[in-house]
Design a protein around this motif. Structure first.
Motif, mmCIF file in Angstrom:
data_model
loop_
_atom_site.group_PDB
_atom_site.id
_atom_site.type_symbol
_atom_site.label_atom_id
_atom_site.label_comp_id
_atom_site.label_asym_id
_atom_site.label_seq_id
_atom_site.Cartn_x
_atom_site.Cartn_y
_atom_site.Cartn_z
ATOM 1 N N UNK A 209 0.844 -1.189 0.000
ATOM 2 C CA UNK A 209 0.000 0.000 0.000
ATOM 3 C C UNK A 209 0.884 1.245 0.000
ATOM 4 N N UNK A 210 0.294 2.380 -0.304
ATOM 5 C CA UNK A 210 1.035 3.638 -0.299
ATOM 6 C C UNK A 210 1.559 3.960 1.108
ATOM 7 N N UNK A 211 0.873 3.487 2.131
ATOM 8 C CA UNK A 211 1.223 3.828 3.505
ATOM 9 C C UNK A 211 2.261 2.891 4.120
ATOM 10 N N UNK A 212 2.538 1.752 3.487
ATOM 11 C CA UNK A 212 3.381 0.732 4.121
ATOM 12 C C UNK A 212 4.776 1.251 4.451
ATOM 13 N N UNK A 213 5.377 2.041 3.548
ATOM 14 C CA UNK A 213 6.732 2.528 3.777
ATOM 15 C C UNK A 213 6.881 3.319 5.060
ATOM 16 N N UNK A 214 5.860 4.090 5.420
ATOM 17 C CA UNK A 214 5.890 4.870 6.666
ATOM 18 C C UNK A 214 5.408 4.031 7.848
#
Length: 284
Positions: A225-230
């Protein structure tokens, strides 16, 4: 004075334990999707989840879902990741719709392939040969509707002018029907892919695809997901490195599961047997 030192040491120990507990509690639970009927999806996802839990300290909740829901889940952030994206052809439509909403962490398996599969004892060599052969009862045994290989098989039936019915079922139902036909030496054609344990169990081959409907060799990619990195930066870094060396490496896990081991048990045993591979995936 001595009592003060003891109290100070005790306070320091409590603070250290509290900090460690707080650190562990601060890591969120990750939701990872997979397709239960796909042996490679089950094996890859459970091994990755085991490494994430053991080595990176995250709780992981595995979610068995259909292909389309898996893509939608990652795109909307309801799922944090999936490790079963067949690119560029099989899941091409899903990628086109969701590529701006997800992050591609690269292949976890190379030289993947989909297509129509037959036992080695049948005479036909090409998909085109099915048109004139009545031995297959005008039926192709498929897997779950909506999966990439099923969408491509719909195309193949049209492009090759086949008067065939594509029978939707599941990965398990497909291999059961294949096994029954194989035991009787009967003709059968199924939708399939590599990596898969069935190639280790029976002598099978892909039908030639001169029109290129199914595409060339593909890769199976890890998508976040777009949020996984953070949300989980260590997991994002792991997904960039996580990749099987060969079909035999993943095949060890798939075969163990097929022979009766629970996926989580097979994954734990594989991780325990291959510490050097795990170390490569999790190295800073």
């Amino acid at each position: 004075m001595k009592m003060r030192r003891i109290l100070s040491a005790g306070v320091a120990l409590v603070l250290a334990m509290s900090a460690g507990l707080a650190s562990a509690q601060s890591k969120p639970t990750l939701n990872i999707g997979y397709v239960d009927g796909w042996s490679d999806s089950v094996a890859t996802t459970h091994v990755a989840a085991e490494v994430i839990k053991q080595k990176l300290g995250y709780d992981v909740k595995l979610m068995p879902v259909a292909t389309g829901i898996m893509w939608q889940g990652v795109a909307t952030g309801k799922l944090d990741a999936m490790l079963s994206a067949w690119l560029p052809v099989t899941h091409g439509e899903y990628w086109a719709k969701n590529k701006d909403k997800v992050v591609d962490y690269g292949p976890n398996f190379k030289d993947a392939k989909i297509g129509l599969i037959v036992p080695d004892y049948v005479a036909v060599k090409s998909i085109a040969d099915l048109k004139d052969d009545a031995g297959f009862k005008k039926k192709i045994v498929g897997i779950d509707a909506g999966s990439g290989v099923m969408l491509k098989t719909d195309e193949a039936i049209k492009d090759y002018g086949l008067d065939y019915k594509l029978q939707a079922s599941s990965g398990a139902a497909m291999t059961s029907e294949l096994g029954r036909a194989y035991a009787k030496n009967e003709p059968i054609v199924v939708t399939g892919w590599v990596p898969h344990w069935m190639f280790a169990k029976w002598k099978l081959r892909f039908l030639d695809d001169p029109k290129g409907v199914y595409g060339a060799a593909e890769t199976v990619n890890s998508i976040g997901s777009k949020e996984l990195g953070k949300k989980a930066p260590e997991v994002a870094a792991f997904l960039k490195k996580f990749s099987w060396n060969s079909k035999d490496e993943i095949g060890e896990v798939m075969l163990a599961i097929q022979e009766g081991a629970k996926p989580e048990v097979a994954a734990k045993e594989w991780v325990a047997k291959h510490p050097e591979r795990v170390a490569q995936w999790t190295a800073n």
